[in-house]
Write a protein that holds these residues in place. Structure first.
Motif, PDB file in Angstrom:
ATOM      1  N   UNK A 190     -22.810 -43.895 -33.613  1.00 57.65           N
ATOM      2  CA  UNK A 190     -21.935 -42.864 -34.186  1.00 57.65           C
ATOM      3  C   UNK A 190     -20.677 -42.707 -33.339  1.00 57.65           C
ATOM      4  N   UNK A 191     -20.838 -42.790 -32.019  1.00 56.42           N
ATOM      5  CA  UNK A 191     -19.678 -42.744 -31.135  1.00 56.42           C
ATOM      6  C   UNK A 191     -18.729 -43.908 -31.422  1.00 56.42           C
ATOM      7  N   UNK A 192     -19.284 -45.077 -31.728  1.00 54.63           N
ATOM      8  CA  UNK A 192     -18.442 -46.229 -32.054  1.00 54.63           C
ATOM      9  C   UNK A 192     -17.630 -45.970 -33.314  1.00 54.63           C
ATOM     10  N   UNK A 193     -18.242 -45.303 -34.284  1.00 53.28           N
ATOM     11  CA  UNK A 193     -17.500 -44.922 -35.487  1.00 53.28           C
ATOM     12  C   UNK A 193     -16.365 -43.973 -35.134  1.00 53.28           C
ATOM     13  N   UNK A 194     -16.668 -43.029 -34.297  1.00 52.72           N
ATOM     14  CA  UNK A 194     -15.659 -42.052 -33.879  1.00 52.72           C
ATOM     15  C   UNK A 194     -14.502 -42.750 -33.155  1.00 52.72           C
ATOM     16  N   UNK A 195     -14.827 -43.714 -32.303  1.00 49.64           N
ATOM     17  CA  UNK A 195     -13.790 -44.444 -31.573  1.00 49.64           C
ATOM     18  C   UNK A 195     -12.882 -45.208 -32.529  1.00 49.64           C
ATOM     19  N   UNK A 196     -13.469 -45.841 -33.539  1.00 46.90           N
ATOM     20  CA  UNK A 196     -12.663 -46.555 -34.532  1.00 46.90           C
ATOM     21  C   UNK A 196     -11.770 -45.588 -35.294  1.00 46.90           C
ATOM     22  N   UNK A 197     -12.321 -44.405 -35.622  1.00 38.64           N
ATOM     23  CA  UNK A 197     -11.528 -43.398 -36.308  1.00 38.64           C
ATOM     24  C   UNK A 197     -10.361 -42.909 -35.470  1.00 38.64           C
ATOM     25  N   UNK A 198     -10.579 -42.757 -34.176  1.00 36.30           N
ATOM     26  CA  UNK A 198      -9.507 -42.317 -33.278  1.00 36.30           C
ATOM     27  C   UNK A 198      -8.382 -43.348 -33.247  1.00 36.30           C
ATOM     28  N   UNK A 199      -8.736 -44.623 -33.188  1.00 36.93           N
ATOM     29  CA  UNK A 199      -7.709 -45.672 -33.186  1.00 36.93           C
ATOM     30  C   UNK A 199      -6.907 -45.636 -34.482  1.00 36.93           C
ATOM     31  N   UNK A 200      -7.597 -45.522 -35.614  1.00 38.16           N
ATOM     32  CA  UNK A 200      -6.909 -45.476 -36.911  1.00 38.16           C
ATOM     33  C   UNK A 200      -5.986 -44.258 -36.983  1.00 38.16           C
ATOM     34  N   UNK A 201      -6.457 -43.126 -36.519  1.00 38.21           N
ATOM     35  CA  UNK A 201      -5.641 -41.902 -36.542  1.00 38.21           C
ATOM     36  C   UNK A 201      -4.418 -42.050 -35.664  1.00 38.21           C
TER      37      UNK A 201
END
Length: 208
Positions: A190-201
């Motif tokens: 789930x943290x990996x998903x969050x990290x990908x979301x942060x990069x996209x944002x």
């Protein structure tokens, strides 16, 4: 007069490849949730291997496109960072699936499905965020980022419940070890998903 973008394209293939990588990560999360809902069966790992291979193929294509393309719609470093973050999601999920397949006899009474469902939701949000990169609009991306953060907070709360189970005294040492290990792998996914979301944002913040 034709512009360079007209001659060489607008770099839309990068968005397409990133979307394919995000979709592979989501498919991996869906496969994990489906597997854990059928906990009475011996896990099948083909879906995870396939998702990982799809992601690897996309990664190779992205690297080649970065070499060959004249037009890149966003910064090269941002594409590489997002591709790297997306790569880590199915990798982490496959790690869980491989180990779970070896330890099912010790985990018969432990329900991982609610956490896997949360992971699937997080991966779905990541897909939506990657798709938003074509528009580079801040408001819808921020709403998705907030949704992903809320899912991460819910996952953290469920981890506290996990430790309550560990310290209850109802589990043997093997179950305590496995419970902690497997839930931490899910939490990291789930943290990996969050990290990908942060990069996209951050990409949208830089380019909107």
């Amino acid at each position: 007069m034709f512009s360079l973008q007209t001659i060489f394209g607008q770099g839309n293939q990068f968005y397409t490849l990133l979307e394919e990588a995000a979709a592979a990560a989501h498919d991996s999360a869906k496969a994990l949730h489906a597997m854990l809902k059928e906990a009475d069966r011996q896990p099948a790992l083909d879906a995870f291997k396939l998702a990982r291979q799809r992601e690897r193929d996309v990664s190779i294509q992205l690297s080649q496109e970065l070499v060959d393309s004249f037009i890149i719609p966003i910064e090269r470093e941002d594409i590489e960072s997002l591709a790297s973050a997306l790569h880590k999601i199915p990798k982490q999920i496959e790690k869980f699936a491989d180990r779970y397949a070896l330890a099912t006899q010790h985990l018969e009474h432990i329900d991982f499905a609610p956490r896997a469902a949360m992971l699937e939701q997080a991966a779905e949000v990541v897909v939506k965020m990657v798709r938003q990169l074509r528009n580079l609009k801040l408001e819808p991306m921020k709403a998705l980022s907030d949704e992903l953060r809320a899912l991460e907070n819910d996952a953290d709360r469920l981890m506290l419940e996990l430790y309550r189970d560990i310290y209850s005294g109802k589990l043997d040492h093997m179950q305590m070890f496995l419970l902690k290990e497997f839930f931490e792998i899910l939490e990291k996914a789930i943290d990996r998903c969050r990290e990908a979301g942060v990069v996209a944002y951050q990409i949208v913040l830089k380019n909107s």
